[in-house]
Design an enzyme around this catalytic site. Structure first.
Site, PDB file in Angstrom:
ATOM      1  N   GLU A 165      46.150  47.923  47.579  1.00 17.83           N
ATOM      2  CA  GLU A 165      45.348  46.841  47.001  1.00 17.83           C
ATOM      3  C   GLU A 165      44.372  46.350  48.056  1.00 17.83           C
ATOM      4  O   GLU A 165      44.755  46.103  49.201  1.00 17.83           O
ATOM      5  CB  GLU A 165      46.255  45.692  46.546  1.00 17.83           C
ATOM      6  CG  GLU A 165      45.507  44.466  46.041  1.00 17.83           C
ATOM      7  CD  GLU A 165      46.459  43.345  45.611  1.00 17.83           C
ATOM      8  OE1 GLU A 165      47.571  43.652  45.146  1.00 17.83           O
ATOM      9  OE2 GLU A 165      46.093  42.171  45.758  1.00 17.83           O
ATOM     10  N   GLU A 170      39.694  36.364  47.612  1.00 14.36           N
ATOM     11  CA  GLU A 170      40.608  35.477  46.907  1.00 14.36           C
ATOM     12  C   GLU A 170      40.275  34.048  47.328  1.00 14.36           C
ATOM     13  O   GLU A 170      39.843  33.810  48.450  1.00 14.36           O
ATOM     14  CB  GLU A 170      42.067  35.792  47.242  1.00 14.36           C
ATOM     15  CG  GLU A 170      42.562  37.103  46.675  1.00 14.36           C
ATOM     16  CD  GLU A 170      44.045  37.301  46.932  1.00 14.36           C
ATOM     17  OE1 GLU A 170      44.863  36.866  46.099  1.00 14.36           O
ATOM     18  OE2 GLU A 170      44.376  37.880  47.984  1.00 14.36           O
TER      19      GLU A 170
END
Length: 283
Positions: A165, A170
């Site tokens: 990932e 974020e």
């Protein structure tokens, strides 16, 4: 509000295509002040292979995007104890005035307390290496968790984190000046992921648009905000196998609640919207 956004976007349409050819010069200047490893790699990737400018009103382009629906394969909030139910409803995801709008609402569906949306290019567009970038304005409020990220296309065979990932961006809604980028793989996932935050010295991520990107090649991933190179991750940085040598697909979502941001509180107002101007991928 949308009229002002559209006016600002019209100005950007004239200039944003001119920014990329100068990326090499800008990035080289930034490296001198960037606290990163001296093995930094700077590239010029000018071959545009995928782009969505979100210029067509209505639903996202089905030739590029599909959806994750529900509360996760195990009904556990996507493994993070998230509180939302992802839908493909226009109230949660739509294109309006040239922007992709992902909206979290406070409403109950199938036991979830909120709804939102999660778009992905799985099975449609997947790429190994290159530059991935998006121009986004964030929402604000505790418990909001927007992200722009990549997941290994072998995730149906090699379960996370074996598939890898790459979190390009974020953001936690109650920390409006900071985002972070990271990687997850076998031996360095969840709370042990490898990454670094980036903070604005002037401004907030919820009051203006910013460009979040990576340049990814064999044995390195470089992280950028507005052309500022702020981190590089290499195989030497991770405590396990480097699994970033195969195609990945794109995900854009806004979670509500979960292990990382915690739950919304009494000061979190709904609805809240993550506004995406464009997504582009270069080789």
């Amino acid at each position: 509000m949308m009229k002002n956004n559209l006016k600002n976007k019209t100005k950007m349409r004239v200039t944003k295509y001119l920014l990329f050819p100068t990326l090499l010069v800008i990035t080289m200047l930034m490296i001198n002040s960037c606290e990163t490893d001296e093995t930094q790699t700077v590239t010029t990737l000018t071959n545009l292979v995928m782009a969505d400018e979100f210029d067509t009103e209505g639903a996202p382009d089905s030739s590029l995007w599909t959806y994750d629906i529900g509360r996760g394969p195990n009904g556990d909030g996507w493994g993070n104890q998230e509180l939302q139910f992802y839908t493909d409803n226009s109230e949660n995801v739509r294109i309006e005035n040239g922007f992709l709008l992902i909206t979290a609402k406070e409403e109950t569906i199938d036991g979830a307390l909120y709804t939102s949306a999660r778009l992905k290019t799985q099975g449609i567009f997947e790429q190994q290496y290159g530059r991935f970038e998006a121009r986004i304005r964030m929402p604000y409020g505790k418990g909001l968790w927007p992200a722009f990220w990549l997941l290994g296309n072998d995730c149906d065979v090699n379960e996370w984190p074996l598939c890898g990932e790459i979190d390009i961006m974020e953001y936690l809604g109650d920390r409006p000046t900071t985002i972070f980028g990271s990687v997850h793989g076998p031996g360095y996932s969840a709370g042990q992921s490898e990454g670094k935050p980036y903070s604005l010295t002037n401004g907030r991520f919820d009051t203006g648009f910013h460009v979040f990107g990576i340049e990814w090649g064999p044995n390195y991933i470089n992280y950028y905000v507005d052309g500022d190179l702020y981190n590089q991750i290499t195989p030497d940085d991770v405590e396990g196998e480097w699994v970033f040598d195969h195609p990945f697909y794109i995900i854009i979502n806004m979670a509500v609640g979960g292990l990382l941001p915690g739950s919304p509180d009494e000061d979190t107002e709904f609805p809240q919207t993550m506004v995406v101007d464009y997504v582009r991928v270069y080789q």
